[in-house]
Design an enzyme around this catalytic site. Structure first.
Site, PDB file in Angstrom:
ATOM      1  N   GLY A   1      51.571  33.088  34.490  1.00 53.59           N
ATOM      2  CA  GLY A   1      51.156  34.147  35.411  1.00 53.59           C
ATOM      3  C   GLY A   1      52.274  34.660  36.298  1.00 53.59           C
ATOM      4  O   GLY A   1      52.282  35.830  36.683  1.00 53.59           O
TER       5      GLY A   1
ATOM      6  N   LYS B   1      42.820  49.863  45.389  1.00 52.40           N
ATOM      7  CA  LYS B   1      43.476  50.299  44.152  1.00 52.40           C
ATOM      8  C   LYS B   1      42.804  51.512  43.494  1.00 52.40           C
ATOM      9  O   LYS B   1      43.490  52.312  42.857  1.00 52.40           O
ATOM     10  CB  LYS B   1      43.543  49.145  43.150  1.00 52.40           C
ATOM     11  CG  LYS B   1      44.591  48.105  43.490  1.00 52.40           C
ATOM     12  CD  LYS B   1      44.663  47.055  42.384  1.00 52.40           C
ATOM     13  CE  LYS B   1      45.764  46.051  42.660  1.00 52.40           C
ATOM     14  NZ  LYS B   1      45.907  45.067  41.601  1.00 52.40           N
TER      15      LYS B   1
ATOM     16  N   ASN C   1      48.559  50.514  41.565  1.00 51.58           N
ATOM     17  CA  ASN C   1      49.082  49.454  42.444  1.00 51.58           C
ATOM     18  C   ASN C   1      50.473  49.793  42.995  1.00 51.58           C
ATOM     19  O   ASN C   1      51.022  49.049  43.795  1.00 51.58           O
ATOM     20  CB  ASN C   1      49.099  48.091  41.738  1.00 51.58           C
ATOM     21  CG  ASN C   1      50.264  47.943  40.781  1.00 51.58           C
ATOM     22  OD1 ASN C   1      50.819  48.936  40.318  1.00 51.58           O
ATOM     23  ND2 ASN C   1      50.637  46.721  40.483  1.00 51.58           N
TER      24      ASN C   1
ATOM     25  N   ASN D   1      33.851  39.196  28.729  1.00 49.61           N
ATOM     26  CA  ASN D   1      33.697  39.030  30.176  1.00 49.61           C
ATOM     27  C   ASN D   1      32.352  38.383  30.485  1.00 49.61           C
ATOM     28  O   ASN D   1      31.385  38.535  29.741  1.00 49.61           O
ATOM     29  CB  ASN D   1      33.802  40.385  30.893  1.00 49.61           C
ATOM     30  CG  ASN D   1      34.055  40.211  32.374  1.00 49.61           C
ATOM     31  OD1 ASN D   1      34.906  39.408  32.770  1.00 49.61           O
ATOM     32  ND2 ASN D   1      33.318  40.913  33.211  1.00 49.61           N
ATOM     33  N   ARG D   2      32.335  37.639  31.592  1.00 50.94           N
ATOM     34  CA  ARG D   2      31.084  37.001  32.033  1.00 50.94           C
ATOM     35  C   ARG D   2      30.008  38.066  32.221  1.00 50.94           C
ATOM     36  O   ARG D   2      28.889  37.932  31.760  1.00 50.94           O
ATOM     37  CB  ARG D   2      31.361  36.244  33.340  1.00 50.94           C
ATOM     38  CG  ARG D   2      30.162  35.545  33.919  1.00 50.94           C
ATOM     39  CD  ARG D   2      30.537  34.789  35.152  1.00 50.94           C
ATOM     40  NE  ARG D   2      31.101  35.641  36.203  1.00 50.94           N
ATOM     41  CZ  ARG D   2      31.514  35.209  37.387  1.00 50.94           C
ATOM     42  NH1 ARG D   2      31.448  33.919  37.674  1.00 50.94           N
ATOM     43  NH2 ARG D   2      32.006  36.035  38.282  1.00 50.94           N
ATOM     44  N   THR D   3      30.389  39.163  32.886  1.00 51.89           N
ATOM     45  CA  THR D   3      29.461  40.274  33.071  1.00 51.89           C
ATOM     46  C   THR D   3      29.742  41.293  31.968  1.00 51.89           C
ATOM     47  O   THR D   3      30.739  42.023  32.022  1.00 51.89           O
ATOM     48  CB  THR D   3      29.675  40.923  34.456  1.00 51.89           C
ATOM     49  OG1 THR D   3      29.725  39.882  35.431  1.00 51.89           O
ATOM     50  CG2 THR D   3      28.573  41.910  34.784  1.00 51.89           C
TER      51      THR D   3
ATOM     52  N   GLY E   1      40.229  43.800  37.978  1.00 49.07           N
ATOM     53  CA  GLY E   1      41.366  44.682  38.214  1.00 49.07           C
ATOM     54  C   GLY E   1      42.556  44.394  37.313  1.00 49.07           C
ATOM     55  O   GLY E   1      43.071  45.287  36.634  1.00 49.07           O
TER      56      GLY E   1
ATOM     57  N   ASP F   1      50.747  46.227  36.669  1.00 45.39           N
ATOM     58  CA  ASP F   1      50.349  44.867  36.239  1.00 45.39           C
ATOM     59  C   ASP F   1      50.420  44.722  34.720  1.00 45.39           C
ATOM     60  O   ASP F   1      50.976  43.760  34.198  1.00 45.39           O
ATOM     61  CB  ASP F   1      48.915  44.554  36.689  1.00 45.39           C
ATOM     62  CG  ASP F   1      48.842  44.226  38.168  1.00 45.39           C
ATOM     63  OD1 ASP F   1      49.850  43.760  38.730  1.00 45.39           O
ATOM     64  OD2 ASP F   1      47.778  44.444  38.777  1.00 45.39           O
TER      65      ASP F   1
ATOM     66  N   GLY G   1      38.142  38.666  30.666  1.00 44.62           N
ATOM     67  CA  GLY G   1      38.113  39.272  31.984  1.00 44.62           C
ATOM     68  C   GLY G   1      38.013  40.781  31.903  1.00 44.62           C
ATOM     69  O   GLY G   1      38.417  41.394  30.903  1.00 44.62           O
ATOM     70  N   ALA G   2      37.449  41.363  32.949  1.00 42.25           N
ATOM     71  CA  ALA G   2      37.345  42.826  33.022  1.00 42.25           C
ATOM     72  C   ALA G   2      37.489  43.282  34.477  1.00 42.25           C
ATOM     73  O   ALA G   2      37.000  44.342  34.859  1.00 42.25           O
ATOM     74  CB  ALA G   2      36.020  43.298  32.431  1.00 42.25           C
TER      75      ALA G   2
HETATM   76  P1  ATR Z   1      41.466  40.500  39.757  1.00 40.62           P
HETATM   77  O1  ATR Z   1      41.789  41.711  40.600  1.00 40.62           O
HETATM   78  O2  ATR Z   1      42.340  39.313  40.046  1.00 40.62           O
HETATM   79  O3  ATR Z   1      41.377  40.815  38.313  1.00 40.62           O
HETATM   80  P2  ATR Z   1      38.598  40.604  40.011  1.00 40.62           P
HETATM   81  O4  ATR Z   1      38.667  42.078  39.861  1.00 40.62           O
HETATM   82  O5  ATR Z   1      37.705  40.045  41.062  1.00 40.62           O
HETATM   83  O6  ATR Z   1      40.028  39.987  40.256  1.00 40.62           O
HETATM   84  O7  ATR Z   1      38.165  40.004  38.579  1.00 40.62           O
HETATM   85  C1  ATR Z   1      37.933  38.652  38.376  1.00 40.62           C
HETATM   86  C2  ATR Z   1      37.616  38.403  36.890  1.00 40.62           C
HETATM   87  O8  ATR Z   1      37.393  37.009  36.702  1.00 40.62           O
HETATM   88  C3  ATR Z   1      36.349  39.086  36.392  1.00 40.62           C
HETATM   89  O9  ATR Z   1      36.483  39.396  35.024  1.00 40.62           O
HETATM   90  C4  ATR Z   1      35.299  37.986  36.594  1.00 40.62           C
HETATM   91  O10 ATR Z   1      34.146  38.109  35.787  1.00 40.62           O
HETATM   92  P3  ATR Z   1      32.889  39.030  36.277  1.00 40.62           P
HETATM   93  O11 ATR Z   1      33.282  40.431  35.974  1.00 40.62           O
HETATM   94  O12 ATR Z   1      31.743  38.547  35.486  1.00 40.62           O
HETATM   95  O13 ATR Z   1      32.751  38.763  37.749  1.00 40.62           O
HETATM   96  C5  ATR Z   1      36.094  36.793  36.165  1.00 40.62           C
HETATM   97  N1  ATR Z   1      35.546  35.533  36.686  1.00 40.62           N
HETATM   98  C6  ATR Z   1      35.616  35.056  37.962  1.00 40.62           C
HETATM   99  N2  ATR Z   1      35.031  33.839  38.059  1.00 40.62           N
HETATM  100  C7  ATR Z   1      34.573  33.543  36.805  1.00 40.62           C
HETATM  101  C8  ATR Z   1      33.900  32.415  36.240  1.00 40.62           C
HETATM  102  N3  ATR Z   1      33.560  31.354  36.985  1.00 40.62           N
HETATM  103  N4  ATR Z   1      33.611  32.441  34.916  1.00 40.62           N
HETATM  104  C9  ATR Z   1      33.959  33.487  34.157  1.00 40.62           C
HETATM  105  N5  ATR Z   1      34.598  34.585  34.613  1.00 40.62           N
HETATM  106  C10 ATR Z   1      34.917  34.597  35.932  1.00 40.62           C
END
Ligand code: ATR
Length: 289
Positions: A254, A71, A92, A155-157, A134, A107, A131-132
């Protein structure tokens, strides 16, 4: 209609793609609307991208979807980018106008169209996005373009949330949209921000099968007057959606986003309206009536 000499090619590139619903969705739409097109999936990794794009152009493909892990990479092959694709540096959907490629990110547009279809209007509203990755990036960019009042990204990260905020900051400032980026582990702050939000969006993968007993937030933390959206669509009803249902809250599921991102791509390629309800019923086997 069966393919013939005049049939236009459409497709999906990325890897892995075996599980994708896109070929079924788009071919069903072609058949239903009697459009002379055929949509195929082409397993492509980063090393093959240049050759694949050249091949698709050579074969006169009208357009294609792009999924993981291409992407961001595909942006380098596009002659033009739509506003939301430019904001996040990801695409996309590609439209091929006689060799000139324009990239879109549908999206986020799909997400907010599904919201609108469900009478959820986000202009001047407070959005809390978890979330952060894609999908979250595409939703966040479109939220800014939809002129929300405030977008709070958890976001977790934390670094990824901060990076997303930074990528959107110029456009947000221009439009008077407030953006904040916070760490998901700061539960106290999350609870407070939820109380002040109109729409809560889970754009993480938490709750996806086989971990479908999980919910990204607990029932007690969800306020009583918020709209709950979950981008996870396997299972059909996520744990988060079950909680929201129990609390009698409005839910955006979703599948709606999947359908509408496809609908936008289809429309960009063919100018025709995607038969959303029929695809829901015939491809996803969900009867809404
Ligand atoms: P997509 O393309 O479906 O968005 P992705 O780019 O892999 O998939 O992103 C997954 C998201 O889910 C991210 O925000 C991820 O958090 P990190 O950036 O910290 O990795 C989040 N995520 C996945 N598993 C998680 C968990 N167990 N707890 C919290 N956040 C989670």
């Amino acid at each position: 209609m069966l393919p013939k000499a005049t049939t236009k090619l459409y497709g999906l590139i990325g890897t892995p793609i075996d599980h994708s619903f896109s070929p079924s969705m788009h071919n069903k739409a072609f058949e239903t609307l009697d459009i002379d097109g055929c949509y195929l999936a082409f397993d492509t990794d980063k090393e093959d991208l240049e050759k694949t794009v050249a091949a698709l152009k050579q074969l006169g493909a009208r357009g294609w979807n792009v999924t993981m892990p291409l992407k961001s990479e595909i942006v380098n092959y596009c002659d033009y980018l739509s506003p939301e694709a430019k904001l996040i540096g990801a695409v996309n959907t590609v439209v091929n106008d006689n060799g000139i490629l324009t990239g879109y990110s549908t999206d986020g547009i799909g997400f907010f169209r599904n919201a609108k279809e469900n009478d959820v209007i986000v202009k001047d509203k407070n959005i809390l996005l978890l979330g952060a990755g894609g999908a979250a990036r595409s939703i966040a960019a479109q939220a800014v373009l939809e002129d929300v009042k405030k977008l709070t990204i958890y976001n977790r990260t934390l670094e990824k949330a901060l990076e997303l905020k930074e990528d959107l900051s110029e456009e947000a400032k221009k439009r008077g949209v407030m953006i904040e980026a916070k760490a998901l582990e700061d539960k106290e702050s999350l609870r407070k921000d939820l109380l002040d939000s109109d729409l809560f969006i889970n754009a993480t993968s938490v709750g996806m099968s086989p971990d479908d007993k999980e919910s990204i937030i607990e029932e007690a933390d969800i306020p009583d007057n918020i709209v709950v959206a979950d981008i996870v669509y396997t299972p059909n009803k996520t744990q988060l959606e079950k909680i929201a249902e129990k609390k009698n809250l409005k839910i955006l599921d979703g599948l709606g986003m999947v359908l509408w991102q496809g609908a936008y791509a289809f429309n960009l390629w063919t100018q025709a309206d995607f038969p959303v309800e029929l695809i829901k019923k015939e491809v996803f086997k969900i009867d809404t009536k």
